[in-house]
Enzyme design. Structure first.
Site, PDB file in Angstrom:
ATOM      1  CB  SER A 183      20.043  22.358 -12.800  1.00  0.00           C
ATOM      2  OG  SER A 183      20.477  22.699 -11.505  1.00  0.00           O
ATOM      3  CG  HIS A 211      20.172  20.337 -16.344  1.00  0.00           C
ATOM      4  ND1 HIS A 211      18.901  19.888 -16.074  1.00  0.00           N
ATOM      5  CD2 HIS A 211      20.881  20.183 -15.203  1.00  0.00           C
ATOM      6  CE1 HIS A 211      18.845  19.494 -14.814  1.00  0.00           C
ATOM      7  NE2 HIS A 211      20.030  19.667 -14.256  1.00  0.00           N
ATOM      8  CE  LYS A 242      20.300  16.120 -14.369  1.00  0.00           C
ATOM      9  NZ  LYS A 242      19.881  15.673 -13.041  1.00  0.00           N
TER      10      LYS A 242
HETATM   11  C1  LIG Z   1      24.074  20.175 -12.942  1.00  0.00           C
HETATM   12  C2  LIG Z   1      24.009  18.781 -12.394  1.00  0.00           C
HETATM   13  N1  LIG Z   1      25.139  18.090 -12.224  1.00  0.00           N
HETATM   14  C3  LIG Z   1      25.124  16.823 -11.725  1.00  0.00           C
HETATM   15  C4  LIG Z   1      23.950  16.198 -11.363  1.00  0.00           C
HETATM   16  C5  LIG Z   1      23.989  14.833 -10.752  1.00  0.00           C
HETATM   17  O1  LIG Z   1      23.600  13.876 -11.668  1.00  0.00           O
HETATM   18  P1  LIG Z   1      23.069  12.427 -11.246  1.00  0.00           P
HETATM   19  O2  LIG Z   1      21.604  12.532 -11.115  1.00  0.00           O
HETATM   20  O3  LIG Z   1      23.479  11.583 -12.389  1.00  0.00           O
HETATM   21  O4  LIG Z   1      23.752  12.045  -9.972  1.00  0.00           O
HETATM   22  C6  LIG Z   1      22.748  16.891 -11.578  1.00  0.00           C
HETATM   23  C7  LIG Z   1      21.448  16.251 -11.267  1.00  0.00           C
HETATM   24  O5  LIG Z   1      20.834  16.450 -10.294  1.00  0.00           O
HETATM   25  C8  LIG Z   1      22.789  18.202 -12.064  1.00  0.00           C
HETATM   26  O6  LIG Z   1      21.654  18.906 -12.216  1.00  0.00           O
END
Ligand SMILES: Cc1ncc(COP(=O)(O)O)c(C=O)c1O
Lengths: 523, 395
Positions: A183, A211, A242
């Protein structure tokens, strides 16, 4: 006696940064239409949202959310296990399973909870979970929570991964965990190689497509679709915060596995379900993603242009191959200074520092809904501020390395660094290493030693100044490893002895068995 | 990655099929690359003409971190196995520089080796095609090992001798396997050879000397003490000289430097000629001793059971090489069709003879490059080998 709160009172770092006017976090946004925001009365171009397709602000998605609030209420006030599963949640489960090509799926209140819940519930005491060093914090949290053993491998270092897999207990259930798209820096997991390894070692693979969902692959199904290995990913995780412009998370996979998670994942069972407006928004957004591939096209076009232009200015955007554009600065103070100049000039971006990224950077993401005029303006600001701060030269450099993005149909690489642009599968190359050669347990020792001698001789014959330095250190390294080498020779010898003795042992076994029975009889 | 297998997909934990199913998997680790490289030995066991490349050199060549070719090309290596045993290999390549230079969406295949079995060939080409199709490539040409700047073409005529340095060699049955997989001829490449005993035809000498005198061309040897500068000069001529040729792709600086570095220990400066017009380099020819003669005695390894027997043999036989190969001859734009090549060829022949070599090979040329082929035959060269580059469209 120490007060638990003392550390908070004496924590000065943030205050210093705030006083210096370089505090970039928890900024209050007063107005937004997605592409632009108002902060402290000033209009800024939003250049770091994960709202890749702009769907959070799409009128159809907003309307679906509002309609659901009117129909179903603001919250379910209950866990999915009990009173928190509405028709909306059930439909979302099924639609996502179909979209991701899996037997079943289950929707969590957030992506974070989905990651923690899946890993914690699946990886039990005698199991092993192996994650890339750069995976998202929520996956790390899942590993911390689980009772199993945890290991990390170097970022996209498939040889490291293989070493760990090869050394694992054969009886341990194994889960390999990676992000499809990383990310902060925008590179991908080397999925073809990782899939090959997990198949070879009988491990399961979980890919966090946070992502990649809605962005990568011909159908927007993520990095696995992009590489053509979606069928080989055992557990897919995606978040709705996202591309889907909502909030929530999903785990998709085999029906029995999803069923297990539905009953064992504590972040699911002991937390209220997704709110009805968010579930409805995600459903609507999913529909739009399936029907309007042109949004993805637009996102890739914009991203390609931004990467290109920034590189032409003299910025470094490696290792990204996605719409996540890291402006790599490699210095914390520089990153904060650049961020502040960007803010003053009209851009909302975010600085990222170690250990979230390998090098300090300002993370930039544009959305499919940004206009060309907005991009023009932003690029002009990036260049002007970069020059003022001296991070790029005044005259544009004469040549540059052209970026290649992981657009649909253009696969085979996972990073824009030279090693990542090489054969997908042959991860970053690597030479025959002495350690690896000597460690090939399935080959006779004599052959391994002969191979090692060949490597050493070749290096000596071809030695340049660098190799010579390395070779000079070789005796030292061999000396340090003397115990291991001796141990290997010893264990090879012992094995033979052990085999020879096997028959004798077996005969002895019965006698010992009798003795033990005798002991038990004695109280 | 086992997806392109001709048979069923490999489900996790599934047993190896008992039958003769061919599986194709993409090489993912150094260990597998090692198997990919070593498979070649098995194909050529007992073949009197095969020249085993140095194992370590092959590793370096296929190491994306070390070979600059990989900076502008993506390469996938595939191994075919049957009941765990390797039965074939192939590489699929997307060379971005080639496509940028020629336009179009062409990929290469290369490094092909297999047992004589159409099912294996079919599975290998299936994998290479699928890989290329996924990247939106429209056709494949090959064999390229891994581009025309290295080794190219499949030997189809002239199996009765060993290949010269940097020329391919293969069993005769590959052509049949390729054609069975729907590959068609794209272009043939020719190799010629010549014995030092044969005199150069009188007429050729007269013409060449006249050109030299009329145009005030001076031919000199490479100056090894200024190796770096000389490489720069040759690079400039090289990349301008070949522009319009079929299959040509300019070498990047890094590739050129690596090739120069690799060849440097072999080079005899008397055989690397630079033609100058008023001190400006306008043409060059590159002839090197055919190290394959020495390499053949080594069996691919510098050591035997840890003792550098191979290295000693290589050094010993390297001094007894009695043939050369003229690898490249380039004339700068604006100086072409003025006969400079004749001058360079004549001097090369004379020097080769004076240094005591028995003869050598001139290779390769495009079959339809009549001007060059006629000139080569005019100095008494015989055509000895024919290599074929195949192509196949991807739907
Ligand atoms: C790679 C990744 N996994 C999981 C998450 C967590 O997602 P959420 O915002 O739905 O808690 C994010 C977001 O920040 C992320 O970038």
């Amino acid at each position: 006696m120490r007060d638990l709160f003392d550390k908070c009172a004496s924590w000065k770092e943030v205050q210093v940064v705030k006083l210096a006017g370089r505090y970039p976090y928890y900024r209050v946004i007063d107005e937004t239409d997605g592409t632009e925001v108002v902060v402290d009365g000033k209009r800024l171009i939003m250049a770091c949202s994960n709202n890749y397709l702009g769907l959070a602000n799409d009128p159809r998605v907003r309307e679906a959310a509002a309609e659901a609030a009117r129909t179903w209420g603001a919250s379910t006030c209950g866990s999915r296990l009990l009173n928190g599963t509405l028709r909306l949640h059930d439909e979302l489960d099924r639609r996502l399973a179909r979209f991701l090509g899996k037997e079943a799926a289950v929707v969590f209140p957030t992506g974070f909870q989905a990651n923690v819940g899946a890993i914690d519930s699946l990886v039990l005491r005698h199991d092993l979970v192996i994650a890339d060093r750069m995976v998202h914090a929520s996956l790390v949290e899942g590993m911390n929570a689980s009772l199993g053993r945890t290991r990390r491998f170097g970022h996209n270092d498939v040889e490291d991964l293989e070493r760990i897999l090869a050394a694992a207990e054969p009886e341990a259930g194994k889960l390999v965990v990676v992000d499809g798209v990383y990310s902060m820096e925008g590179d991908l997991a080397n999925l073809p190689a990782i899939v090959a390894l997990k198949n070879r070692y009988g491990a399961r693979l979980m890919v966090d497509e946070a992502h990649g969902f809605g962005v990568l692959g011909a159908g927007g199904r993520g990095a696995a679709e992009h590489f053509g290995v979606a069928g080989e990913v055992d557990l897919v995780m995606a978040t709705f915060s996202k591309s889907l412009g909502s909030i929530g998370g999903v785990i998709a996979g085999r029906a029995d596995v999803v069923n297990w998670i539905k009953h064992k994942a504590r972040p699911l069972v002991f937390s209220a379900s997704m709110t009805p407006p968010m579930a409805a928004a995600a459903l609507k957004a999913l529909e739009i993603i399936e029907q309007e591939p042109e949004r993805r096209e637009r996102l890739w076009d914009i991203s390609e242009r931004v990467h290109r232009e920034l590189r032409a200015m003299g910025f470094d955007t490696e290792p990204s191959v996605t719409p996540i554009v890291p402006i790599v600065l490699g210095d914390q103070v520089l990153a904060f200074d650049y961020w502040r100049r960007l803010t003053e000039a009209g851009i909302f971006a975010s600085p990222v520092v170690k250990p979230a990224a390998e090098k300090e950077l300002v993370r930039v993401v544009f959305m499919a809904t940004h206009t060309d005029a907005q991009i023009d303006r932003a690029l002009e600001i990036f260049e002007r501020c970069g020059r003022e701060l001296g991070v790029i030269p005044y005259r544009r450099p004469a040549s540059r390395v052209e970026v290649r993005l992981a657009r649909p149909g253009v696969s085979g690489f996972w990073s824009s660094r030279p090693e990542g642009a090489a054969a997908a599968g042959l991860a970053g190359g690597g030479s025959l290493e002495l350690g690896e050669l000597l460690g090939r347990r399935d080959e006779p020792l004599a052959r391994r030693l002969a191979d090692a001698a060949e490597v050493v001789t070749w290096r000596a014959v071809n030695a340049g100044p660098e190799e010579l330095r390395e070779l000079r250190e070789l005796p030292v390294r061999l000396w340090r490893q003397r115990r291991r080498i001796a141990a290997r020779l010893l264990s090879a010898g012992m094995e033979r002895v052990a085999r020879a003795r096997a028959g004798e042992e077996r005969r002895g076994e019965e006698r010992r068995g009798d003795d033990r029975r005798g002991e038990e009889a004695r109280p | 990655m086992i997806r392109e297998a001709s048979g069923a997909e490999l489900a996790p934990g599934r047993e190896v099929p008992a039958g003769g199913e061919v599986r194709v998997a993409q090489v993912a680790t150094v260990r597998e690359r090692d198997r990919f490289i070593r498979f070649q030995e098995e194909v050529y066991r007992g073949d009197p003409w095969f020249v085993p490349p140095l194992l370590m050199e092959r590793h370096e060549f296929l190491d994306p971190a070390r070979n600059p070719f990989f900076r502008h090309a993506d390469v996938a290596l595939f191994l075919a196995t049957r009941r765990e045993e390797v039965v074939g290999r192939i590489a699929a390549v997307e060379d971005r520089n080639f496509n940028a230079f020629h336009g179009g969406r062409t990929g290469y295949f290369g490094l092909y080796e297999s047992v004589d079995d159409p099912a294996v060939a079919e599975a290998l080409f299936g994998a290479a095609r699928a890989w290329a199709r996924r990247r939106g490539l429209a056709s494949l040409i090959g064999p390229m090992n891994l581009s025309t700047n290295y080794e190219a073409g499949l030997l189809v005529e002239g199996f009765e001798s060993s290949p010269a340095i940097l020329m391919p060699y293969n069993p005769p049955w590959y052509a049949r396997l390729f054609e069975g997989c729907g590959l068609a001829k794209a272009k043939d490449l020719l190799a010629f050879s010549r014995s030092s005993h044969d005199p150069v035809p009188e007429r050729f000498v007269r013409v060449a000397e006249k050109i030299r005198n009329h145009q005030g061309i001076r031919v000199r040897s490479l100056d090894l003490r200024r190796f770096g500068e000389e490489v720069e000069r040759i690079k400039a001529v090289y990349n301008s000289a070949w522009e319009k040729n079929w299959g040509f792709v300019p070498m990047t600086d890094a590739e050129f430097d690596k090739l120069a570095r690799d060849l440097k220990p072999l080079v005899r400066p008397e055989l690397c000629l630079v033609a100058e017009d008023q001190g400006e380099p306008v043409a060059f020819s590159l002839t090197v001793p055919d190290v394959n003669q020495a390499l053949k005695r080594v069996g691919g390894r510098l050591t035997t059971w840890g003792i550098p027997v191979g290295l000693a043999r290589l050094l010993y036989w390297q001094r007894r090489i009695d043939e050369v190969r003229l690898i490249a001859l380039g004339v700068k734009e604006g100086y072409r069709r003025r006969g400079l090549d004749a001058v360079l060829i004549l001097d090369t022949i004379r020097r080769t003879r004076d240094l005591g070599y028995r003869g050598g090979e001139v290779s390769w040329t495009l079959e339809d490059n009549d001007l060059v082929n006629r000139a080569i035959e005019a100095v008494g060269c015989r055509r000895t080998k024919r290599y074929r580059v195949y192509e196949t469209a991807l739907d």
